[in-house]
Scaffold this active site. Structure first.
Site, PDB file in Angstrom:
ATOM      1  N   ASN A 184       0.834  -1.205   0.000  1.00 33.92           N
ATOM      2  CA  ASN A 184       0.000   0.000   0.000  1.00 33.92           C
ATOM      3  C   ASN A 184       0.866   1.252   0.000  1.00 33.92           C
ATOM      4  O   ASN A 184       1.950   1.278   0.597  1.00 33.92           O
ATOM      5  CB  ASN A 184      -1.037   0.000   1.138  1.00 33.92           C
ATOM      6  CG  ASN A 184      -0.460  -0.280   2.508  1.00 33.92           C
ATOM      7  OD1 ASN A 184       0.615  -0.855   2.612  1.00 33.92           O
ATOM      8  ND2 ASN A 184      -1.161   0.121   3.551  1.00 33.92           N
ATOM      9  N   GLU A 186       0.364   5.128   0.802  1.00 33.48           N
ATOM     10  CA  GLU A 186      -0.566   6.126   1.336  1.00 33.48           C
ATOM     11  C   GLU A 186      -0.165   7.537   0.929  1.00 33.48           C
ATOM     12  O   GLU A 186       0.919   7.762   0.368  1.00 33.48           O
ATOM     13  CB  GLU A 186      -0.636   5.986   2.870  1.00 33.48           C
ATOM     14  CG  GLU A 186      -1.222   4.640   3.265  1.00 33.48           C
ATOM     15  CD  GLU A 186      -1.539   4.511   4.745  1.00 33.48           C
ATOM     16  OE1 GLU A 186      -1.055   5.344   5.543  1.00 33.48           O
ATOM     17  OE2 GLU A 186      -2.270   3.568   5.094  1.00 33.48           O
ATOM     18  N   CYS A 195      -4.106   0.791  -2.625  1.00 41.59           N
ATOM     19  CA  CYS A 195      -4.017  -0.481  -1.909  1.00 41.59           C
ATOM     20  C   CYS A 195      -2.938  -1.347  -2.544  1.00 41.59           C
ATOM     21  O   CYS A 195      -2.651  -1.225  -3.745  1.00 41.59           O
ATOM     22  CB  CYS A 195      -5.333  -1.249  -1.992  1.00 41.59           C
ATOM     23  SG  CYS A 195      -6.668  -0.512  -1.055  1.00 41.59           S
ATOM     24  N   GLU A 197      -3.057  -4.413  -3.439  1.00 43.46           N
ATOM     25  CA  GLU A 197      -3.567  -5.244  -4.533  1.00 43.46           C
ATOM     26  C   GLU A 197      -3.556  -4.502  -5.856  1.00 43.46           C
ATOM     27  O   GLU A 197      -3.188  -5.062  -6.900  1.00 43.46           O
ATOM     28  CB  GLU A 197      -5.010  -5.689  -4.251  1.00 43.46           C
ATOM     29  CG  GLU A 197      -5.171  -6.574  -3.037  1.00 43.46           C
ATOM     30  CD  GLU A 197      -5.417  -5.789  -1.755  1.00 43.46           C
ATOM     31  OE1 GLU A 197      -4.813  -4.709  -1.585  1.00 43.46           O
ATOM     32  OE2 GLU A 197      -6.198  -6.255  -0.922  1.00 43.46           O
ATOM     33  N   CYS A 228     -10.358  -4.892  -0.365  1.00 42.81           N
ATOM     34  CA  CYS A 228     -11.485  -3.965  -0.223  1.00 42.81           C
ATOM     35  C   CYS A 228     -12.362  -4.050  -1.477  1.00 42.81           C
ATOM     36  O   CYS A 228     -11.967  -4.649  -2.488  1.00 42.81           O
ATOM     37  CB  CYS A 228     -10.992  -2.549   0.003  1.00 42.81           C
ATOM     38  SG  CYS A 228     -10.360  -1.772  -1.504  1.00 42.81           S
ATOM     39  N   CYS A 231     -10.739  -2.938  -4.780  1.00 41.91           N
ATOM     40  CA  CYS A 231      -9.755  -3.896  -5.313  1.00 41.91           C
ATOM     41  C   CYS A 231     -10.447  -5.134  -5.884  1.00 41.91           C
ATOM     42  O   CYS A 231      -9.999  -5.701  -6.874  1.00 41.91           O
ATOM     43  CB  CYS A 231      -8.747  -4.292  -4.241  1.00 41.91           C
ATOM     44  SG  CYS A 231      -7.626  -2.935  -3.871  1.00 41.91           S
TER      45      CYS A 231
HETATM   46  N1  THU Z   1      -5.285  -1.537   2.289  1.00 44.35           N
HETATM   47  C1  THU Z   1      -4.704  -2.345   1.345  1.00 44.35           C
HETATM   48  O1  THU Z   1      -3.592  -2.066   0.882  1.00 44.35           O
HETATM   49  N2  THU Z   1      -5.347  -3.466   0.967  1.00 44.35           N
HETATM   50  C2  THU Z   1      -6.506  -3.921   1.519  1.00 44.35           C
HETATM   51  O2  THU Z   1      -7.018  -4.964   1.105  1.00 44.35           O
HETATM   52  C3  THU Z   1      -7.160  -3.162   2.589  1.00 44.35           C
HETATM   53  C4  THU Z   1      -6.595  -1.796   2.829  1.00 44.35           C
HETATM   54  C5  THU Z   1      -4.535  -0.361   2.776  1.00 44.35           C
HETATM   55  C6  THU Z   1      -5.010   0.954   2.307  1.00 44.35           C
HETATM   56  C7  THU Z   1      -4.542   1.858   3.413  1.00 44.35           C
HETATM   57  O3  THU Z   1      -3.191   2.223   3.159  1.00 44.35           O
HETATM   58  C8  THU Z   1      -4.550   1.008   4.666  1.00 44.35           C
HETATM   59  O4  THU Z   1      -4.611  -0.330   4.195  1.00 44.35           O
HETATM   60  C9  THU Z   1      -5.718   1.284   5.588  1.00 44.35           C
HETATM   61  O5  THU Z   1      -6.914   1.260   4.924  1.00 44.35           O
END
Ligand code: THU
Length: 271
Positions: A184, A186, A195, A197, A228, A231
């Protein structure tokens, strides 16, 4: 002493103790059985196998695999499986599979005998071969899943997550065997966050991959990290047969297909 002993009397490289330990554990789990004592795996050349066949079965031939059941003495050997490596080598080249795969198949076959399977009638033989093949496929699949989870965990270490402190790694396996990883990413403007994925998916698509077998996701914490909704939709663009491995920090995981995770999938209906 471990549960597994390996004896190699050939010049070939055979299956390692660690591999055989995993394989034994897998077969026992699938067959819902336990063994009391050790299992010996012996890899022989043609001469020794012929000798075993002559002494114990009174036939003058070379077999591919032979097993001996010794019983449930907890201190002793529970069972022994003897595999003829040159015969396995020939079968493997006829079938066009690696020697290790043929050896694993023979080991599974020997184990099934020790667990009570019989193949004296053609029907039993067919059943036993099918069970052996199914177990081999299952074992290979589990190993593939574990490899993919390991790659996801490696990518997780690169997660850029200063706002959530939720570190996610993903590894996407393409049908051509390539693996694309992501973490991920941010952003101070939260909505910009990517994300893991979709980072992996973007890398894959930008390198020409279009078909995928599985995606492993690993995140910190004890709960399994499922993708999520966004994704799920992004992955669904490339097929609903993708297996989703939702992992946690301790290496445990659950598997569900994308089809199960995204029912009534939106598709772009053209007039
Ligand atoms: N996140 C992912 O990378 N993949 C997921 O399947 C769920 C959420 C990340 C996004 C964000 O940086 C952090 O998790 C919190 O939501």
């Amino acid at each position: 002493m471990g549960k597994v002993e390996v004896v190699n009397r050939t010049k070939y490289r055979v299956l390692s103790r660690a591999f055989l330990e995993n394989l034994l554990e897998f077969v026992l789990r699938e067959e819902k059985k336990e063994v009391q004592g050790r299992v010996v795996f012996a890899f022989l050349d043609e001469e020794s196998m012929r000798e075993v066949k002559r002494r114990f079965f009174n036939v003058d031939e070379v077999g591919d695999v032979v097993s001996f059941f010794y019983g449930e003495d907890p201190d002793g050997v529970w069972g022994e499986i003897l595999v003829c490596v040159p015969v396995a080598l020939e079968t493997s080249s006829n079938r066009g599979v690696p020697l290790s795969e043929e050896l694993a198949f023979l080991v599974i076959h020997g184990l099934l005998h020790l667990l009570g399977y019989d193949d004296s009638t053609p029907q039993e033989h067919k059943q036993m071969m099918e069970r052996g093949e199914a177990l081999l496929r299952g074992y290979q699949r589990e190993r593939m899943y574990q490899e993919l989870l390991k790659k996801a965990a490696k990518a997780q270490a690169f997660a850029y997550a200063p706002y959530s402190s939720f570190h996610v790694g993903a590894a996407l396996l393409a049908r051509d065997g390539r693996v694309f990883t992501g973490c991920n990413v941010e952003n101070a403007s939260f909505g910009v966050t990517l994300c893991a994925e979709r980072v992996a998916l973007g890398k894959a698509i930008s390198e020409g991959a279009r078909e995928f077998e599985a995606i492993a996701i690993v995140a910190n914490g004890t709960s399994f990290c499922f993708p999520c909704g966004v994704c799920r939709q992004a992955l669904a663009e490339f097929g609903l047969d993708i297996e989703v491995l939702a992992g946690n920090q301790s290496g445990a995981y659950v598997v569900q297909s994308l089809r199960e995770l995204l029912p009534h999938t939106f598709t772009f209906a053209k007039e």
